[in-house]
Design a protein around this motif. Sequence first.
Motif, mmCIF file in Angstrom:
data_model
loop_
_atom_site.group_PDB
_atom_site.id
_atom_site.type_symbol
_atom_site.label_atom_id
_atom_site.label_comp_id
_atom_site.label_asym_id
_atom_site.label_seq_id
_atom_site.Cartn_x
_atom_site.Cartn_y
_atom_site.Cartn_z
ATOM 1 N N LYS A 94 49.656 2.520 81.786
ATOM 2 C CA LYS A 94 48.319 1.929 81.728
ATOM 3 C C LYS A 94 47.710 1.759 83.114
ATOM 4 C CE LYS A 94 47.706 1.425 77.306
ATOM 5 N NZ LYS A 94 46.598 2.123 76.605
ATOM 6 N N THR A 95 48.540 1.597 84.129
ATOM 7 C CA THR A 95 48.018 1.432 85.491
ATOM 8 C C THR A 95 48.524 2.594 86.344
ATOM 9 O OG1 THR A 95 49.890 -0.028 86.028
ATOM 10 C CG2 THR A 95 47.867 -1.069 85.273
ATOM 11 N N ALA A 96 49.450 2.326 87.226
ATOM 12 C CA ALA A 96 50.113 3.350 88.029
ATOM 13 C C ALA A 96 51.403 2.749 88.545
ATOM 14 C CB ALA A 96 49.228 3.795 89.196
ATOM 15 N N ARG A 97 52.345 3.618 88.849
ATOM 16 C CA ARG A 97 53.656 3.133 89.274
ATOM 17 C C ARG A 97 53.559 2.299 90.554
ATOM 18 N NH1 ARG A 97 57.600 7.788 90.507
ATOM 19 N NH2 ARG A 97 57.021 8.376 88.381
ATOM 20 N N ARG A 98 52.663 2.704 91.467
ATOM 21 C CA ARG A 98 52.575 1.969 92.734
ATOM 22 C C ARG A 98 52.121 0.523 92.528
ATOM 23 N NH1 ARG A 98 48.473 5.661 92.583
ATOM 24 N NH2 ARG A 98 46.328 4.888 92.677
ATOM 25 N N TRP A 99 51.288 0.294 91.491
ATOM 26 C CA TRP A 99 50.847 -1.073 91.224
ATOM 27 C C TRP A 99 51.968 -1.906 90.617
ATOM 28 C CZ3 TRP A 99 46.978 -2.053 94.007
ATOM 29 C CH2 TRP A 99 45.944 -1.134 94.200
ATOM 30 N N VAL A 100 52.777 -1.294 89.760
ATOM 31 C CA VAL A 100 53.907 -2.019 89.166
ATOM 32 C C VAL A 100 54.943 -2.338 90.245
ATOM 33 C CG1 VAL A 100 55.734 -1.925 87.421
ATOM 34 C CG2 VAL A 100 53.499 -0.909 86.942
ATOM 35 N N TYR A 101 55.183 -1.358 91.132
ATOM 36 C CA TYR A 101 56.124 -1.576 92.237
ATOM 37 C C TYR A 101 55.632 -2.709 93.141
ATOM 38 C CZ TYR A 101 59.602 -0.095 95.722
ATOM 39 O OH TYR A 101 60.675 -0.038 96.584
ATOM 40 N N THR B 260 63.262 -2.335 90.838
ATOM 41 C CA THR B 260 64.392 -1.442 90.588
ATOM 42 C C THR B 260 63.969 -0.216 89.787
ATOM 43 O OG1 THR B 260 65.916 -3.318 90.610
ATOM 44 C CG2 THR B 260 66.682 -1.304 89.559
ATOM 45 N N VAL B 261 63.207 -0.418 88.720
ATOM 46 C CA VAL B 261 62.771 0.696 87.872
ATOM 47 C C VAL B 261 61.925 1.672 88.676
ATOM 48 C CG1 VAL B 261 61.325 1.328 85.913
ATOM 49 C CG2 VAL B 261 62.919 -0.573 85.713
ATOM 50 N N CYS B 262 60.942 1.163 89.396
ATOM 51 C CA CYS B 262 60.006 2.045 90.109
ATOM 52 C C CYS B 262 60.689 2.784 91.252
ATOM 53 C CB CYS B 262 58.818 1.240 90.621
ATOM 54 S SG CYS B 262 57.761 0.594 89.306
ATOM 55 N N LEU B 263 61.583 2.123 91.985
ATOM 56 C CA LEU B 263 62.270 2.821 93.070
ATOM 57 C C LEU B 263 63.155 3.928 92.520
ATOM 58 C CD1 LEU B 263 62.846 3.079 96.062
ATOM 59 C CD2 LEU B 263 64.691 1.408 95.801
ATOM 60 N N SER B 264 63.810 3.702 91.395
ATOM 61 C CA SER B 264 64.626 4.760 90.788
ATOM 62 C C SER B 264 63.764 5.964 90.410
ATOM 63 C CB SER B 264 65.344 4.217 89.546
ATOM 64 O OG SER B 264 66.253 3.199 89.890
ATOM 65 N N LEU B 265 62.561 5.718 89.898
ATOM 66 C CA LEU B 265 61.658 6.813 89.541
ATOM 67 C C LEU B 265 61.210 7.579 90.779
ATOM 68 C CD1 LEU B 265 59.486 5.040 86.824
ATOM 69 C CD2 LEU B 265 61.214 6.811 86.455
ATOM 70 N N TYR B 266 60.906 6.877 91.854
ATOM 71 C CA TYR B 266 60.515 7.562 93.085
ATOM 72 C C TYR B 266 61.656 8.409 93.639
ATOM 73 C CZ TYR B 266 56.118 4.954 93.471
ATOM 74 O OH TYR B 266 54.855 4.455 93.257
ATOM 75 N N ILE B 267 62.874 7.897 93.560
ATOM 76 C CA ILE B 267 64.028 8.670 94.030
ATOM 77 C C ILE B 267 64.177 9.943 93.214
ATOM 78 C CG2 ILE B 267 66.558 8.660 94.124
ATOM 79 C CD1 ILE B 267 66.367 5.700 94.924
ATOM 80 N N LEU B 268 64.010 9.847 91.903
ATOM 81 C CA LEU B 268 64.109 11.034 91.055
ATOM 82 C C LEU B 268 63.006 12.033 91.356
ATOM 83 C CD1 LEU B 268 65.059 9.305 87.693
ATOM 84 C CD2 LEU B 268 66.480 10.908 88.967
ATOM 85 N N ARG C 6 62.078 10.690 82.395
ATOM 86 C CA ARG C 6 62.516 9.827 83.480
ATOM 87 C C ARG C 6 62.010 8.394 83.344
ATOM 88 N NH1 ARG C 6 61.814 13.662 88.845
ATOM 89 N NH2 ARG C 6 63.666 14.937 88.519
ATOM 90 N N SER C 7 60.728 8.238 83.069
ATOM 91 C CA SER C 7 60.148 6.891 83.065
ATOM 92 C C SER C 7 60.804 6.017 81.992
ATOM 93 C CB SER C 7 58.636 6.965 82.835
ATOM 94 O OG SER C 7 58.070 5.684 82.807
ATOM 95 N N GLU C 8 60.853 6.538 80.758
ATOM 96 C CA GLU C 8 61.401 5.742 79.655
ATOM 97 C C GLU C 8 62.911 5.515 79.819
ATOM 98 O OE1 GLU C 8 57.638 7.404 78.700
ATOM 99 O OE2 GLU C 8 59.489 8.436 79.238
ATOM 100 N N MET C 9 63.640 6.601 80.164
ATOM 101 C CA MET C 9 65.091 6.476 80.277
ATOM 102 C C MET C 9 65.487 5.594 81.463
ATOM 103 S SD MET C 9 66.132 8.092 77.626
ATOM 104 C CE MET C 9 64.595 7.571 76.855
#
Length: 412
Positions: free
Chosen positions: A76-83, A120-128, A339-342
């Motif tokens: 709904k927003t963006a990963r950077r905002w959640v991070y 934790t979730v957002c950093l893992s996504l960025y690493i992937l 990636r996002s959901e898992m």
Amino acid sequence: MQLGRPVFFKRLGAPGAEAFAVLFALESFARALLATVIPIEALRFLGTAGNVSSAFFAASLCALCASLGIPWLVRKTARRWVYSLGFVGLASAPALFTVPGFESFMAGMVVRAIGTVAVTVCLSLYILDFIAKKDLSRSEPMRLFYSAAAWAAGPFLGVWLAVNVGRDAPFLLSAAVALAALGYFWFLRITENPAVVQKAVPVPTPLAYVRRYFAQPRLRLAWVMTTGRNVWWVVFFIYVPVYAVKTGLGPEVGGAVVSVGASFLFLTPLTGRLVRREGIRRVFVAGYLLASVATFLVAASMGQPWIGIVLIVCAALGMSAIDAGGNMLFLFAVRRHERSEMTTVYSTYRDVADIVPPGLFSVLLRVFELPAVFVVGGAVTLGLALLARRIHPRLGREARPPAPLAVGEPAQ
């Protein structure tokens, strides 16, 4: 001749293994400063280890419920905002801790737990997005090594500041570090990988992607192994300070022991090299067995607290070897378009590990004494040592070049 230092700083200015390691180190320091302070403060408010367990259980349960909404929030927003929101939570939670009263203390625990999940979730996504799978066996030990200083110094420094400077000092410093991490993140200008975002398939409900995750055996094994590892570390971070206070060693000794145990993260370059040579399975089995034996013996040495301290440090050494390859099981197994959901489901290992020990011990400690905590911790790690035998023997191991031909030996 070009010097290495400018190249290093150039890498820190762009998304990559070094930048993610620094982000993780800053986040770790913000949390490590309070890792020992919070259990000791909770013990001061509540009086018994069982009540402390209940407080941690309630805070972690709230964080678990919030974490399942992160994929929806990212879309709904963006990963950077959640991070960024996660770091705001890590910065605002210490402010709540400084407000007098147990209600604000509990609110701070909840906000801190939710902020940790989002980061934790957002950093893992960025690493992937930015680290190739073939490089994970090198980048993950680097990330843990960068955080080693934070976990080595933070737990003791937090208690020392609270005792010698003032109760609010560790909370204020933790908030400042979280804001510094947020500033560095925006300096990097990290954005989502467009290829991943376009190919992502929306999932209707959180329950659907939970079912999808646990239907995959490799992902299921990754979650169980990582959850069990974190269960042991939760026991370590919550109950070692309580152990030190209850046995008369004092809060500063508790903070020092936690710092010493966490400082073994400095060994991750060596254990990472061991993983690449021997594979994840052998390292995991050996580390879990060492931790299991040492943790069981802590329960048998409650009358001699210094012996118990030595044993718990030995157990931390075994667990630190596992940390070098801890997330690799998941990172090797997850599919690109999920990636996002898992990653969100996988990241619930932190919440479940935060929930299960306090919830269990809030009941057990009303019947048994503190040694029961270490008996359960030893049993969990023994079970994980047996389960680790299911990991593929070559997973995480680097391919070795063929041996050179002997003189006169024909090529095949």
